[in-house]
Design an enzyme around this catalytic site. Structure first.
Site, PDB file in Angstrom:
ATOM      1  N   ARG A 125     -18.500  -0.772   4.575  1.00 34.78           N
ATOM      2  CA  ARG A 125     -19.594  -1.476   3.893  1.00 34.78           C
ATOM      3  C   ARG A 125     -20.184  -2.559   4.787  1.00 34.78           C
ATOM      4  O   ARG A 125     -21.326  -2.958   4.619  1.00 34.78           O
ATOM      5  CB  ARG A 125     -19.076  -2.104   2.599  1.00 34.78           C
ATOM      6  CG  ARG A 125     -18.786  -1.094   1.499  1.00 34.78           C
ATOM      7  CD  ARG A 125     -18.301  -1.772   0.241  1.00 34.78           C
ATOM      8  NE  ARG A 125     -17.027  -2.449   0.450  1.00 34.78           N
ATOM      9  CZ  ARG A 125     -16.410  -3.182  -0.469  1.00 34.78           C
ATOM     10  NH1 ARG A 125     -16.955  -3.338  -1.661  1.00 34.78           N
ATOM     11  NH2 ARG A 125     -15.246  -3.763  -0.201  1.00 34.78           N
ATOM     12  N   CYS A 184      -8.438  -1.873   8.017  1.00 33.95           N
ATOM     13  CA  CYS A 184      -7.061  -1.889   7.526  1.00 33.95           C
ATOM     14  C   CYS A 184      -6.566  -0.472   7.265  1.00 33.95           C
ATOM     15  O   CYS A 184      -5.487  -0.083   7.725  1.00 33.95           O
ATOM     16  CB  CYS A 184      -6.962  -2.725   6.252  1.00 33.95           C
ATOM     17  SG  CYS A 184      -7.054  -4.515   6.531  1.00 33.95           S
ATOM     18  N   GLU A 207       0.828  -1.204   0.000  1.00 30.21           N
ATOM     19  CA  GLU A 207       0.000   0.000   0.000  1.00 30.21           C
ATOM     20  C   GLU A 207       0.865   1.257   0.000  1.00 30.21           C
ATOM     21  O   GLU A 207       1.846   1.344   0.718  1.00 30.21           O
ATOM     22  CB  GLU A 207      -0.926   0.003   1.210  1.00 30.21           C
ATOM     23  CG  GLU A 207      -1.928  -1.143   1.242  1.00 30.21           C
ATOM     24  CD  GLU A 207      -2.967  -1.076   0.125  1.00 30.21           C
ATOM     25  OE1 GLU A 207      -3.073  -0.012  -0.536  1.00 30.21           O
ATOM     26  OE2 GLU A 207      -3.653  -2.093  -0.107  1.00 30.21           O
ATOM     27  N   HIS A 243      -1.266  -5.592   2.144  1.00 25.98           N
ATOM     28  CA  HIS A 243      -2.469  -6.419   2.062  1.00 25.98           C
ATOM     29  C   HIS A 243      -2.105  -7.776   1.456  1.00 25.98           C
ATOM     30  O   HIS A 243      -1.344  -7.835   0.476  1.00 25.98           O
ATOM     31  CB  HIS A 243      -3.531  -5.747   1.185  1.00 25.98           C
ATOM     32  CG  HIS A 243      -4.569  -5.018   1.962  1.00 25.98           C
ATOM     33  ND1 HIS A 243      -4.875  -3.687   1.759  1.00 25.98           N
ATOM     34  CD2 HIS A 243      -5.391  -5.434   2.965  1.00 25.98           C
ATOM     35  CE1 HIS A 243      -5.839  -3.324   2.588  1.00 25.98           C
ATOM     36  NE2 HIS A 243      -6.162  -4.362   3.327  1.00 25.98           N
TER      37      HIS A 243
END
Length: 201
Positions: free
Chosen positions: A88, A141, A78, A165
């Site tokens: 979500r 995360c 990342e 990730h």
């Protein structure tokens, strides 16, 4: 030099988290790094404090946070953490924040201070599926990634940090499913390569 590597507990009703399985298998020494590990709760409310406690207990020069991303087929280094929580699905505490900042009145984003492109090149040289990601999402995360970089930006001690990730493990994917997965040994090796690269500067 000391490196702190964090993983997350299982979430979403699952019994396994690929990040935890991999991080728990890291050796105590990788190249010139002494490696210490910690497990973070998959919780918006509790993960930041747990991360800061782990840092205070170990005083590392490098922190690599590792998280599972079920839709990723590669190891994703990342590049940027954003100051946004927008879930979500609920975390392990049942919280589901919408359009709220990780840290109020703080910068919109922070870049990783680990050598992102060097880590990518090292992963690819080891023939591991890998890519640079410009979005860590808006779930826990990213919350932890942003919290880490905000802490580092305001720390009196030099601290470099970043986020990786990883895909799910094959055992987490239903038989016959086309969902992506990666062997545990490959994930462990990938994390070690990212750490070794970070230790070189």
């Amino acid at each position: 030099m000391k490196a702190l590597v964090t993983a997350f507990e299982p979430f979403g009703g699952e019994r396994v988290n690929a990040s935890l399985e991999a991080v728990s298998r890291l050796p105590a020494r990788i190249a010139k790094l002494d490696v210490v590990t910690a497990v973070l709760p998959t919780s918006y409310a509790r993960s930041r404090a747990a991360l800061e406690v782990a840092i205070a207990q170990t005083w590392p020069e490098i922190v690599l946070c590792v998280g599972q991303a079920g839709d990723r087929a590669a190891l994703c280094v990342e590049r940027v953490a954003i100051n946004l929580q927008d879930a979500r699905s609920a975390d392990n505490d049942g919280a589901q924040p919408q359009d709220t900042p990780v840290v109020a009145n703080a910068p919109a984003a922070y870049f990783s201070t680990l050598p992102v492109k060097k880590a990518l090149a090292a992963l690819q040289a080891a023939q591991l599926p890998a890519e640079i990601s410009n979005s860590a999402g808006t779930f826990v995360c990213n919350h932890v990634f942003y919290s880490l970089m905000h802490y580092a930006a305001n720390s009196e001690r030099p601290l470099r940090g970043g986020f990786l990730h990883v895909p799910c493990l094959p055992g987490q994917v239903a038989r016959g499913s086309k969902a992506p997965a990666m062997a545990l040994d490959h994930i462990v090796r990938g994390i070690a390569i990212v750490l070794e690269t970070a230790g070189k500067g």
